[in-house]
Design a protein around this motif. Structure first.
Motif, PDB file in Angstrom:
ATOM      1  N   ARG A   1      13.170 -25.025  11.940  1.00 28.57           N
ATOM      2  CA  ARG A   1      12.234 -25.121  10.814  1.00 28.57           C
ATOM      3  C   ARG A   1      12.033 -23.736  10.190  1.00 28.57           C
ATOM      4  NH1 ARG A   1       9.003 -29.761  12.048  1.00 28.57           N
ATOM      5  NH2 ARG A   1      10.290 -31.069  13.403  1.00 28.57           N
ATOM      6  N   THR A   2      12.472 -23.580   8.976  1.00 31.27           N
ATOM      7  CA  THR A   2      12.292 -22.292   8.292  1.00 31.27           C
ATOM      8  C   THR A   2      11.683 -22.437   6.900  1.00 31.27           C
ATOM      9  OG1 THR A   2      14.564 -22.365   7.439  1.00 31.27           O
ATOM     10  CG2 THR A   2      14.209 -21.191   9.526  1.00 31.27           C
ATOM     11  N   ASP A   3      11.433 -23.664   6.465  1.00 31.07           N
ATOM     12  CA  ASP A   3      10.845 -23.848   5.133  1.00 31.07           C
ATOM     13  C   ASP A   3       9.496 -23.152   5.042  1.00 31.07           C
ATOM     14  OD1 ASP A   3      12.982 -25.352   4.407  1.00 31.07           O
ATOM     15  OD2 ASP A   3      11.976 -27.300   4.518  1.00 31.07           O
ATOM     16  N   GLY A   4       9.330 -22.332   4.025  1.00 29.27           N
ATOM     17  CA  GLY A   4       8.058 -21.648   3.813  1.00 29.27           C
ATOM     18  C   GLY A   4       7.895 -20.360   4.591  1.00 29.27           C
ATOM     19  N   VAL A   5       8.883 -19.977   5.381  1.00 36.30           N
ATOM     20  CA  VAL A   5       8.806 -18.713   6.123  1.00 36.30           C
ATOM     21  C   VAL A   5       9.150 -17.575   5.162  1.00 36.30           C
ATOM     22  CG1 VAL A   5       9.803 -17.345   7.993  1.00 36.30           C
ATOM     23  CG2 VAL A   5       9.383 -19.788   8.325  1.00 36.30           C
ATOM     24  N   ILE A   6       8.202 -16.686   4.928  1.00 33.71           N
ATOM     25  CA  ILE A   6       8.393 -15.589   3.989  1.00 33.71           C
ATOM     26  C   ILE A   6       7.845 -14.295   4.580  1.00 33.71           C
ATOM     27  CG2 ILE A   6       8.330 -17.051   1.937  1.00 33.71           C
ATOM     28  CD1 ILE A   6       5.401 -16.188   1.566  1.00 33.71           C
ATOM     29  N   ALA A   7       8.280 -13.180   4.031  1.00 33.61           N
ATOM     30  CA  ALA A   7       7.760 -11.875   4.446  1.00 33.61           C
ATOM     31  C   ALA A   7       6.396 -11.643   3.829  1.00 33.61           C
ATOM     32  CB  ALA A   7       8.718 -10.778   4.018  1.00 33.61           C
ATOM     33  N   LEU A   8       5.512 -10.953   4.548  1.00 35.24           N
ATOM     34  CA  LEU A   8       4.249 -10.544   3.961  1.00 35.24           C
ATOM     35  C   LEU A   8       4.511  -9.535   2.851  1.00 35.24           C
ATOM     36  CD1 LEU A   8       3.041 -11.908   6.539  1.00 35.24           C
ATOM     37  CD2 LEU A   8       1.295 -10.124   6.457  1.00 35.24           C
ATOM     38  N   PRO A   9       3.678  -9.502   1.822  1.00 35.32           N
ATOM     39  CA  PRO A   9       3.873  -8.543   0.733  1.00 35.32           C
ATOM     40  C   PRO A   9       3.975  -7.112   1.250  1.00 35.32           C
ATOM     41  CG  PRO A   9       2.214 -10.153   0.122  1.00 35.32           C
ATOM     42  CD  PRO A   9       2.522 -10.408   1.564  1.00 35.32           C
ATOM     43  N   GLY A  10       5.006  -6.428   0.806  1.00 29.97           N
ATOM     44  CA  GLY A  10       5.205  -5.035   1.177  1.00 29.97           C
ATOM     45  C   GLY A  10       5.932  -4.807   2.481  1.00 29.97           C
ATOM     46  N   ALA A  11       6.185  -5.871   3.265  1.00 31.96           N
ATOM     47  CA  ALA A  11       6.815  -5.697   4.577  1.00 31.96           C
ATOM     48  C   ALA A  11       8.252  -5.195   4.456  1.00 31.96           C
ATOM     49  CB  ALA A  11       6.775  -7.008   5.356  1.00 31.96           C
ATOM     50  N   THR A  12       8.990  -5.730   3.509  1.00 32.27           N
ATOM     51  CA  THR A  12      10.392  -5.324   3.339  1.00 32.27           C
ATOM     52  C   THR A  12      10.483  -3.832   3.032  1.00 32.27           C
ATOM     53  OG1 THR A  12      10.961  -7.526   2.516  1.00 32.27           O
ATOM     54  CG2 THR A  12      12.502  -5.743   2.039  1.00 32.27           C
ATOM     55  N   ALA A  13       9.670  -3.366   2.099  1.00 28.96           N
ATOM     56  CA  ALA A  13       9.704  -1.953   1.716  1.00 28.96           C
ATOM     57  C   ALA A  13       9.239  -1.056   2.862  1.00 28.96           C
ATOM     58  CB  ALA A  13       8.827  -1.733   0.487  1.00 28.96           C
ATOM     59  N   LEU A  14       8.227  -1.499   3.601  1.00 29.80           N
ATOM     60  CA  LEU A  14       7.734  -0.671   4.706  1.00 29.80           C
ATOM     61  C   LEU A  14       8.794  -0.511   5.778  1.00 29.80           C
ATOM     62  CD1 LEU A  14       5.522   0.874   6.151  1.00 29.80           C
ATOM     63  CD2 LEU A  14       4.669  -1.299   7.047  1.00 29.80           C
ATOM     64  N   LEU A  15       9.434  -1.599   6.181  1.00 27.31           N
ATOM     65  CA  LEU A  15      10.479  -1.486   7.204  1.00 27.31           C
ATOM     66  C   LEU A  15      11.628  -0.594   6.726  1.00 27.31           C
ATOM     67  CD1 LEU A  15      10.717  -5.132   8.614  1.00 27.31           C
ATOM     68  CD2 LEU A  15       9.693  -3.121   9.697  1.00 27.31           C
ATOM     69  N   ALA A  16      11.977  -0.697   5.449  1.00 30.67           N
ATOM     70  CA  ALA A  16      13.073   0.120   4.922  1.00 30.67           C
ATOM     71  C   ALA A  16      12.714   1.597   4.894  1.00 30.67           C
ATOM     72  CB  ALA A  16      13.432  -0.352   3.513  1.00 30.67           C
ATOM     73  N   ALA A  17      11.420   1.908   4.764  1.00 32.45           N
ATOM     74  CA  ALA A  17      10.988   3.301   4.671  1.00 32.45           C
ATOM     75  C   ALA A  17      10.836   3.969   6.024  1.00 32.45           C
ATOM     76  CB  ALA A  17       9.653   3.374   3.914  1.00 32.45           C
ATOM     77  N   LEU A  18      10.803   3.182   7.081  1.00 33.38           N
ATOM     78  CA  LEU A  18      10.601   3.737   8.421  1.00 33.38           C
ATOM     79  C   LEU A  18      11.934   3.986   9.118  1.00 33.38           C
ATOM     80  CD1 LEU A  18       7.683   1.391   9.515  1.00 33.38           C
ATOM     81  CD2 LEU A  18       7.520   3.892   9.290  1.00 33.38           C
ATOM     82  N   PRO A  19      12.045   5.070   9.892  1.00 33.72           N
ATOM     83  CA  PRO A  19      13.283   5.317  10.643  1.00 33.72           C
ATOM     84  C   PRO A  19      13.484   4.227  11.699  1.00 33.72           C
ATOM     85  CG  PRO A  19      11.854   7.265  10.611  1.00 33.72           C
ATOM     86  CD  PRO A  19      11.039   6.121  10.118  1.00 33.72           C
ATOM     87  N   ASP A  20      14.665   3.634  11.724  1.00 26.96           N
ATOM     88  CA  ASP A  20      14.906   2.526  12.644  1.00 26.96           C
ATOM     89  C   ASP A  20      14.704   2.935  14.097  1.00 26.96           C
ATOM     90  OD1 ASP A  20      15.989  -0.244  13.212  1.00 26.96           O
ATOM     91  OD2 ASP A  20      17.471   0.972  14.277  1.00 26.96           O
ATOM     92  N   GLU A  21      15.032   4.168  14.420  1.00 27.60           N
ATOM     93  CA  GLU A  21      14.910   4.626  15.810  1.00 27.60           C
ATOM     94  C   GLU A  21      13.471   4.892  16.217  1.00 27.60           C
ATOM     95  OE1 GLU A  21      16.488   8.269  13.458  1.00 27.60           O
ATOM     96  OE2 GLU A  21      16.556   6.075  13.351  1.00 27.60           O
TER      97      GLU A  21
END
Length: 225
Positions: free
Chosen positions: A86-106
């Protein structure tokens, strides 16, 4: 007058840990749908399940509410299969994508009560990159509210609890982060009253990040929340 812990702050840390459901990923609709179907199928108290299960491993909730003599492993596996499809309606919280991209993965980790398969399914459905370091249900012997998962993630990233901030939304996860001795940012309006060392944000829309390498090769991360 606002509580002091609710005022804007800049947190400087060496590692950032995230819960998944309700924190990075909005999966409320599908979670409630699955649990409702499961509870109706097995004659369980859905209102009490929804009140207490958020942030807790599914197997722990099944163990708590299943009828006496039930096959707990089979019920947990059944629930897991329902969740993964079941994945219908599963979305990222606002700003989550940009925050993860801005943080060092390590310097980041996911710490979730979901198993690895479900975590991959929901992160992918929400369009979020899975951090290299992820502590899922299989990786711990005690789920939230026990601090084991957060302590393990910090150790994997080479950071002490005092140098970590946790983003959480559920009471069980908040309790785990606090028991681990970590500063905690509560995402959303759940989690009860804030205590010293806790802050609250609606989502990540206004969170900004600065990350620099230190002399030891690690990262110093400043989060304005």
């Amino acid at each position: 007058m606002s509580h002091p812990a609710e005022q804007a702050a800049v947190l400087t840390v060496r590692a950032v840990l995230f819960d998944m459901d309700g924190t990075l990923v909005d999966s409320t609709a599908v979670v409630e749908q699955v649990w409702t179907e499961f509870a109706e199928r097995h004659g369980l108290d859905i209102e009490e399940i929804l009140r207490t299960s958020h942030g807790v491993q599914a197997g722990d909730t099944v163990r708590r509410f299943a009828p006496a003599g039930a096959d707990l492993a089979a019920l947990t596996a059944e629930l897991g299969e329902m969740e993964r499809t079941r994945t219908d309606g599963v979305i990222a919280l606002p700003g989550a994508t940009a925050l993860l991209a801005a943080l060092p993965d390590e310097a980041i980790a996911l710490v979730t009560s979901a198993d690895r398969i479900l975590a991959d399914v929901r992160m992918r459905a929400a369009g979020l990159a899975m951090p290299t370091t992820a502590v899922t249900a299989e990786a711990v012997t005690r789920g939230k509210p026990d601090p084991e998962g957060y302590l393990k993630a910090a150790a994997l990233l080479g950071a002490g609890p005092a140098d970590v901030v946790v983003f959480e939304d559920a009471p069980a996860g908040i309790a785990a982060a606090r028991a681990a001795g970590m500063r905690t940012v509560v995402v959303g309006d759940a989690g009860g009253e804030l205590e010293p060392g806790m802050w609250r944000i609606r989502d990540y829309s206004a969170v900004t990040v600065t990350a620099v390498k230190d002399d030891d090769g690690g990262h110093l991360i400043s989060l304005a929340i």
